[in-house]
Motif scaffolding. Structure first.
Motif, PDB file in Angstrom:
ATOM      1  N   VAL A  18      47.887 -22.329 -31.745  1.00 32.04           N
ATOM      2  CA  VAL A  18      48.747 -22.883 -30.700  1.00 32.04           C
ATOM      3  C   VAL A  18      48.173 -24.214 -30.227  1.00 32.04           C
ATOM      4  O   VAL A  18      46.975 -24.327 -29.957  1.00 32.04           O
ATOM      5  CB  VAL A  18      48.872 -21.923 -29.496  1.00 32.04           C
ATOM      6  CG1 VAL A  18      49.753 -22.555 -28.415  1.00 32.04           C
ATOM      7  CG2 VAL A  18      49.460 -20.585 -29.940  1.00 32.04           C
ATOM      8  N   ASP A  19      49.057 -25.203 -30.120  1.00 34.86           N
ATOM      9  CA  ASP A  19      48.704 -26.532 -29.647  1.00 34.86           C
ATOM     10  C   ASP A  19      49.380 -26.727 -28.292  1.00 34.86           C
ATOM     11  O   ASP A  19      50.613 -26.807 -28.206  1.00 34.86           O
ATOM     12  CB  ASP A  19      49.209 -27.563 -30.655  1.00 34.86           C
ATOM     13  CG  ASP A  19      48.491 -28.889 -30.553  1.00 34.86           C
ATOM     14  OD1 ASP A  19      47.426 -28.936 -29.915  1.00 34.86           O
ATOM     15  OD2 ASP A  19      48.993 -29.874 -31.118  1.00 34.86           O
ATOM     16  N   PHE A  20      48.583 -26.776 -27.208  1.00 42.21           N
ATOM     17  CA  PHE A  20      49.131 -26.862 -25.854  1.00 42.21           C
ATOM     18  C   PHE A  20      49.352 -28.326 -25.455  1.00 42.21           C
ATOM     19  O   PHE A  20      48.439 -29.151 -25.572  1.00 42.21           O
ATOM     20  CB  PHE A  20      48.175 -26.204 -24.858  1.00 42.21           C
ATOM     21  CG  PHE A  20      48.119 -24.703 -24.978  1.00 42.21           C
ATOM     22  CD1 PHE A  20      48.937 -23.900 -24.199  1.00 42.21           C
ATOM     23  CD2 PHE A  20      47.249 -24.088 -25.872  1.00 42.21           C
ATOM     24  CE1 PHE A  20      48.890 -22.511 -24.296  1.00 42.21           C
ATOM     25  CE2 PHE A  20      47.187 -22.707 -25.986  1.00 42.21           C
ATOM     26  CZ  PHE A  20      48.021 -21.913 -25.200  1.00 42.21           C
ATOM     27  N   HIS A  21      50.556 -28.610 -24.975  1.00 35.41           N
ATOM     28  CA  HIS A  21      50.954 -29.972 -24.633  1.00 35.41           C
ATOM     29  C   HIS A  21      51.645 -30.026 -23.283  1.00 35.41           C
ATOM     30  O   HIS A  21      51.909 -29.006 -22.651  1.00 35.41           O
ATOM     31  CB  HIS A  21      51.934 -30.510 -25.683  1.00 35.41           C
ATOM     32  CG  HIS A  21      51.304 -30.886 -26.980  1.00 35.41           C
ATOM     33  ND1 HIS A  21      50.957 -32.170 -27.298  1.00 35.41           N
ATOM     34  CD2 HIS A  21      50.979 -30.133 -28.048  1.00 35.41           C
ATOM     35  CE1 HIS A  21      50.437 -32.196 -28.517  1.00 35.41           C
ATOM     36  NE2 HIS A  21      50.435 -30.968 -28.990  1.00 35.41           N
ATOM     37  N   GLU A  22      51.981 -31.276 -22.894  1.00 38.06           N
ATOM     38  CA  GLU A  22      52.890 -31.502 -21.771  1.00 38.06           C
ATOM     39  C   GLU A  22      53.917 -32.548 -22.166  1.00 38.06           C
ATOM     40  O   GLU A  22      53.699 -33.369 -23.058  1.00 38.06           O
ATOM     41  CB  GLU A  22      52.120 -31.972 -20.537  1.00 38.06           C
ATOM     42  CG  GLU A  22      51.247 -30.897 -19.916  1.00 38.06           C
ATOM     43  CD  GLU A  22      50.623 -31.343 -18.612  1.00 38.06           C
ATOM     44  OE1 GLU A  22      51.323 -31.296 -17.570  1.00 38.06           O
ATOM     45  OE2 GLU A  22      49.447 -31.744 -18.629  1.00 38.06           O
ATOM     46  N   GLN A  23      55.046 -32.522 -21.487  1.00 34.91           N
ATOM     47  CA  GLN A  23      56.139 -33.451 -21.743  1.00 34.91           C
ATOM     48  C   GLN A  23      56.565 -34.075 -20.413  1.00 34.91           C
ATOM     49  O   GLN A  23      55.814 -34.052 -19.442  1.00 34.91           O
ATOM     50  CB  GLN A  23      57.293 -32.695 -22.407  1.00 34.91           C
ATOM     51  CG  GLN A  23      57.726 -31.453 -21.654  1.00 34.91           C
ATOM     52  CD  GLN A  23      58.736 -30.605 -22.396  1.00 34.91           C
ATOM     53  OE1 GLN A  23      59.571 -31.122 -23.128  1.00 34.91           O
ATOM     54  NE2 GLN A  23      58.672 -29.294 -22.219  1.00 34.91           N
ATOM     55  N   GLY A  24      57.771 -34.646 -20.346  1.00 36.18           N
ATOM     56  CA  GLY A  24      58.244 -35.288 -19.127  1.00 36.18           C
ATOM     57  C   GLY A  24      58.323 -34.334 -17.947  1.00 36.18           C
ATOM     58  O   GLY A  24      58.563 -33.133 -18.107  1.00 36.18           O
ATOM     59  N   ILE A  25      58.148 -34.863 -16.742  1.00 31.37           N
ATOM     60  CA  ILE A  25      58.023 -34.012 -15.553  1.00 31.37           C
ATOM     61  C   ILE A  25      59.284 -33.204 -15.268  1.00 31.37           C
ATOM     62  O   ILE A  25      59.216 -32.154 -14.628  1.00 31.37           O
ATOM     63  CB  ILE A  25      57.638 -34.838 -14.303  1.00 31.37           C
ATOM     64  CG1 ILE A  25      58.681 -35.923 -14.012  1.00 31.37           C
ATOM     65  CG2 ILE A  25      56.257 -35.430 -14.455  1.00 31.37           C
ATOM     66  CD1 ILE A  25      58.426 -36.679 -12.714  1.00 31.37           C
ATOM     67  N   ASN A  26      60.438 -33.669 -15.724  1.00 39.45           N
ATOM     68  CA  ASN A  26      61.686 -32.970 -15.408  1.00 39.45           C
ATOM     69  C   ASN A  26      62.111 -31.979 -16.488  1.00 39.45           C
ATOM     70  O   ASN A  26      63.174 -31.365 -16.364  1.00 39.45           O
ATOM     71  CB  ASN A  26      62.805 -34.000 -15.177  1.00 39.45           C
ATOM     72  CG  ASN A  26      62.567 -34.820 -13.938  1.00 39.45           C
ATOM     73  OD1 ASN A  26      62.507 -34.290 -12.825  1.00 39.45           O
ATOM     74  ND2 ASN A  26      62.396 -36.120 -14.110  1.00 39.45           N
ATOM     75  N   ASN A  27      61.299 -31.825 -17.511  1.00 38.57           N
ATOM     76  CA  ASN A  27      61.639 -30.898 -18.581  1.00 38.57           C
ATOM     77  C   ASN A  27      61.113 -29.499 -18.281  1.00 38.57           C
ATOM     78  O   ASN A  27      59.972 -29.338 -17.851  1.00 38.57           O
ATOM     79  CB  ASN A  27      61.032 -31.364 -19.907  1.00 38.57           C
ATOM     80  CG  ASN A  27      61.686 -32.634 -20.406  1.00 38.57           C
ATOM     81  OD1 ASN A  27      62.883 -32.825 -20.237  1.00 38.57           O
ATOM     82  ND2 ASN A  27      60.907 -33.505 -21.019  1.00 38.57           N
ATOM     83  N   PRO A  28      61.932 -28.461 -18.533  1.00 34.54           N
ATOM     84  CA  PRO A  28      61.420 -27.095 -18.441  1.00 34.54           C
ATOM     85  C   PRO A  28      60.400 -26.848 -19.547  1.00 34.54           C
ATOM     86  O   PRO A  28      60.192 -27.682 -20.424  1.00 34.54           O
ATOM     87  CB  PRO A  28      62.678 -26.243 -18.653  1.00 34.54           C
ATOM     88  CG  PRO A  28      63.838 -27.164 -18.523  1.00 34.54           C
ATOM     89  CD  PRO A  28      63.341 -28.521 -18.903  1.00 34.54           C
ATOM     90  N   TYR A  29      59.799 -25.685 -19.521  1.00 35.91           N
ATOM     91  CA  TYR A  29      58.776 -25.326 -20.509  1.00 35.91           C
ATOM     92  C   TYR A  29      59.426 -25.127 -21.882  1.00 35.91           C
ATOM     93  O   TYR A  29      60.520 -24.573 -21.996  1.00 35.91           O
ATOM     94  CB  TYR A  29      58.073 -24.044 -20.086  1.00 35.91           C
ATOM     95  CG  TYR A  29      56.725 -23.813 -20.744  1.00 35.91           C
ATOM     96  CD1 TYR A  29      55.553 -24.149 -20.086  1.00 35.91           C
ATOM     97  CD2 TYR A  29      56.635 -23.262 -22.020  1.00 35.91           C
ATOM     98  CE1 TYR A  29      54.322 -23.927 -20.670  1.00 35.91           C
ATOM     99  CE2 TYR A  29      55.406 -23.041 -22.616  1.00 35.91           C
ATOM    100  CZ  TYR A  29      54.248 -23.386 -21.943  1.00 35.91           C
ATOM    101  OH  TYR A  29      53.026 -23.168 -22.535  1.00 35.91           O
ATOM    102  N   TYR A  30      58.731 -25.608 -22.927  1.00 33.42           N
ATOM    103  CA  TYR A  30      59.187 -25.370 -24.306  1.00 33.42           C
ATOM    104  C   TYR A  30      58.203 -24.456 -25.021  1.00 33.42           C
ATOM    105  O   TYR A  30      56.982 -24.659 -24.942  1.00 33.42           O
ATOM    106  CB  TYR A  30      59.295 -26.679 -25.092  1.00 33.42           C
ATOM    107  CG  TYR A  30      59.381 -26.452 -26.590  1.00 33.42           C
ATOM    108  CD1 TYR A  30      60.586 -26.133 -27.194  1.00 33.42           C
ATOM    109  CD2 TYR A  30      58.237 -26.502 -27.382  1.00 33.42           C
ATOM    110  CE1 TYR A  30      60.661 -25.868 -28.553  1.00 33.42           C
ATOM    111  CE2 TYR A  30      58.296 -26.248 -28.735  1.00 33.42           C
ATOM    112  CZ  TYR A  30      59.514 -25.932 -29.318  1.00 33.42           C
ATOM    113  OH  TYR A  30      59.580 -25.659 -30.665  1.00 33.42           O
TER     114      TYR A  30
END
Length: 814
Positions: free
Chosen positions: A223-235
């Motif tokens: 598993v590769d843990f990331h973050e995306q844009g602040i308004n995006n729900p969890y993927y």
């Protein structure tokens, strides 16, 4: 009675055990999620756990970063499993031979590959604490490998920036400075490389060290843990299309099952999430795809946040997203992943073994020929991935990468053979396949990467297994003769370039040939290096330096007692020019692409080994450019008029400007003759009368103008200094639909009538603009020169065949 007493004692001991192990908050001295932990604090916590629970947690330092930070793995399991860790590893790898020998599930959790996606390292501490205190029963049949931070340099860069710029207390206003990270962001590593796109190419120090351990284990789940844009729900998984056709049905199905397990916990908490969108499984150099092509269940998890989120930020729906929220989400999917591994350990082992059984591939051998140095660079990469290979001198017939027709590779020299009769057959297929099948043109990254094109080698793909006669490259050394008139060597690869720069740094003077010549019945092409004793009469230990450097780079030096050639120009001719030592600068900051800047920076320091000065946009106007002979403009969006005028004056006075990709668009005015290659009016009119498109199809319409990393075949003018060391064909990686018209002269590499790529996706509108377009060229401006590199030859450090073009721009172009 005795049993009840025993049970009570056991419960007390378990309670005491959980109490004696400090939580991250207790150990760090602050509540997790109220501040960002620096890397050394995270490492200290992991070392603390290994100290108090040595029978459950075993640490392995697998390397250090460019800035000296420790790279650490934590192996977590039961005392019995930890004591038998090496046996478990070897038993697991029996699956590569088709055996199901192990009963243990192996889960590898990778955190913070992007440094400013800083929540995941915090979540790793909460997750490992929960596993060793409350979820120990899961460890009976499972080994969990934690990598708490893949990119410590980037993470600490972000954390230090945030701590220096945040409000106290932090503000959730997204306009505040603490939510707007500067140009030198923490996303990338020291050299501004995206480590999540480096798994297959292994250009970075962190990647090389990590892959060495990863290939020792080849876990069932990564598993590769990331973050995306602040308004995006969890993927979370399952992933989106396109998925590569080699991904097995079981790998696809198990992603769905893991996703359902995550959804159960998210539903209970009322948390939003999405699946099957955006994040596909095609490009082989991600932290999810590379493991998948190696037999794992590879997955990306994306939490909303990233560098903008800080400790808390107001999002579009009016809610506040906090660091504590982000930790909770990654913590939940991490535990859910381990839970699914534990429950399905037997099936994971069985299916992992099936992955390495015989498979039906379209092509079963890939045979490559060309410059021996390029072959060696490719085998170095194969060694990192533990891909087996051999060599043959036999003629081989198959699908030609050049023509896409069946042809015979006739070269009598050594040919590299990579076949699918080996454990890494799936990875071989993905890295070498002539054409990648796309199930959907909407993809997250490039769509072509075949290594024969990337390394500039002739190749054929065959349906049969090609036998080999040796397993190593045969170098035929020449005897070094001292006191020769001159030493001559060819110019074909980056090894030649490193040989040259090493000599230059040792004050050895070198000439190069602008015309082909023959001496002692050996043919030398344009760019060949000529090192004369006369030029270096004042250099102490000249012969020692030259011999040692030649041996280091496996250079075949032809010695001659005369400068009188059989054909071509003699060594005293004006066609034999001195290679000048260059004072080189690169622009940083402003609108410059951090990624392309990093590619240039890394190229000089870690590949070419030649000094470079970094000039920042903030103080550029105060710099005396006359101190520099070369200025490099990496890809960028804008360049203000004052800076542009300063640069133009410097060029007219003899400077050399190298503009890469989008930087060309910033070069405005009549001084620059390069111009965009737009579609014709007839085509525009035809498009304008087409039927209206639906709102839902707007994205599909947009990609008609895009090229998402496609490979085009280009023609080469081998007389141009930019093209020294190349033959008449060059394969270029196009990353956008932008194109430019031919210049009146000095077009080094260009696309002729071709509109369609050899491989990869190019939108229909973008294709129209590629015919008769420029790839690399130069033009004169006063006493100076402008070098146009329309396609980035240093892309991600893996497009090996473009690097000599860049060196030519530095040293061969006058």
């Amino acid at each position: 009675m005795k049993f009840r007493l025993f049970l009570a004692t056991l419960l007390i001991s378990l309670f005491s055990f959980s109490q004696q192990v400090k939580s991250p908050s207790e150990f760090l001295g602050y509540e997790l999620g109220t501040t960002f932990s620096r890397h050394h604090q995270v490492i200290e916590y992991y070392k603390y756990l290994a100290e108090v629970l040595p029978e459950v947690v075993q640490l392995k330092t697998y390397g250090t970063t460019n800035e000296g930070r420790e790279l650490l793995l934590a192996f977590v399991s039961t005392p019995s499993n930890i004591n038998n860790l090496e046996h478990i590893r070897k038993e697991h790898l029996e699956a590569l031979n088709g055996n199901v020998a192990s009963e243990k599930a192996l889960v590898w959790l990778s955190y913070n590959v992007h440094g400013n996606e800083a929540v995941s390292t915090e979540a790793s501490m909460k997750t490992i604490y929960e596993v060793v205190t409350q979820k120990k029963e899961w460890l009976k049949n499972t080994v969990v490998i934690f990598d708490p931070c893949i990119n410590p340099d980037g993470r600490d860069r972000y954390v230090n920036w945030y701590n220096s710029n945040k409000n106290t207390p932090f503000t959730i206003d997204p306009n505040s400075k603490e939510h707007h990270e500067g140009w030198l962001s923490g996303r990338s590593n020291h050299y501004m490389f995206d480590l999540n796109r480096d798994w297959a190419w292994v250009t970075q120090k962190e990647s090389k060290q990590r892959l060495a351990v990863y290939n020792d284990w080849l876990p069932h789940i990564h598993v590769d843990f990331h973050e995306q844009g602040i308004n995006n729900p969890y993927y979370f998984a399952p992933a989106a299309e396109p998925m590569h056709e080699v991904i097995t049905q079981w790998q696809r199905n198990f992603q769905v099952e893991i996703g359902k397990n995550h959804a159960k916990y998210f539903d209970e908490n009322g948390w939003f999430y999405f699946t099957k969108e955006v994040f596909d499984l095609l490009y082989p150099s991600y932290g999810d795809t590379y493991p998948i092509y190696s037999g794992s269940i590879g997955m990306t998890y994306e939490q909303g946040g990233s560098g903008r989120a800080g400790l808390g930020v107001k999002i579009d729906n009016g809610d506040t997203l906090t660091l504590k929220d982000r930790i909770a989400h990654h913590y939940t999917t991490g535990l859910s992943t381990i839970e699914m591994a534990t429950k399905n350990a037997a099936e994971l082992n069985e299916e992992f073994s099936k992955f390495y059984s015989n498979k039906d591939y379209t092509y079963n051998s890939y045979v490559l020929s060309g410059d021996i140095d390029k072959l060696k660079m490719l085998t170095d990469l194969l060694d990192v991935h533990r891909i087996k290979y051999g060599f043959t001198k036999s003629k081989v017939k198959g699908l030609s990468y050049k023509s896409k027709k069946n042809e015979t590779l006739n070269s009598n020299s050594q040919k590299l053979v990579i076949s699918t009769n080996q454990p890494k057959s799936t990875l071989v297929t993905v890295l070498f396949e002539p054409e990648t099948k796309l199930t959907d043109s909407l993809t997250y990254d490039i769509t072509a990467w075949a290594l024969p094109y990337a390394y500039g080698l002739d190749a054929v793909a065959t349906k049969n297994i090609v036998s080999t006669s040796s397993n190593s490259i045969e170098y035929v050394p020449k005897v070094f003769e001292e006191n020769a008139y001159a030493y001559v060597t060819n110019w074909n690869s980056m090894k030649d370039a490193r040989f040259m720069t090493t000599l230059l740094k040792n004050k050895i003077r070198i000439r190069y040939a602008k015309e082909p010549f023959t001496i002692h019945n050996e043919n030398f092409d344009r760019g060949s290096l000529i090192i004369t004793k006369g030029d270096n009469s004042n250099v102490k230990n000249f012969n020692t330096i030259l011999k040692t450097t030649a041996e280091k780079y496996h250079k075949q030096l032809t010695t001659t007692a005369t400068g009188f050639v059989n054909t071509g120009k003699d060594f005293g001719s004006s066609a034999v020019q001195m290679i000048e030592d260059q004072k080189i600068a690169v622009l940083s900051g402003g609108s410059v692409s951090t990624l392309n800047f990093g590619e240039v920076w890394h190229f000089f320091e870690q590949q070419l080994h030649y000094p470079i000065t970094i000039l920042d946009d903030d103080y550029f106007n105060s710099i005396d450019l006359s101190e520099y002979t070369i200025l490099i403009l990496p890809e960028m969006n804008s360049l203000d008029d004052k800076k542009l005028e300063k640069i133009k004056e410097w060029i007219r006075n003899g400077g050399k400007l190298i503009a890469i990709g989008d930087a060309i668009k910033t070069l405005k005015g009549d001084d620059f003759s390069i111009s965009s290659n737009e579609t014709s009016k007839e085509e525009e009119e035809k498009d304008s009368i087409s039927k209206p498109k639906s709102y839902a199809s707007s994205t599909r319409e947009y990609i008609k103008n895009m090229i998402t990393g496609a490979i085009y075949k280009a023609k080469v003018d081998t007389t141009h200094p930019l093209a020294y060391g190349y033959d008449t064909t060059y394969y270029t990686m196009k990353l956008s639909g932008d194109s430019y018209k031919y210049l009146d002269s000095k077009n080094a590499v260009y696309i002729e009538n071709t509109t369609k790529p050899l491989t990869g996706f190019a939108g229909s509108n973008a294709q129209k603009k590629q015919a008769n377009s420029l790839v690399f060229a130069t033009e004169s401006m006063g006493k100076g020169t402008v070098v146009y590199l329309v396609d980035n030859p240093l892309f991600r450090g893996f497009w090996e065949n473009g690097k000599l073009v860049f060196v030519n721009a530095l040293f061969m172009v006058e």
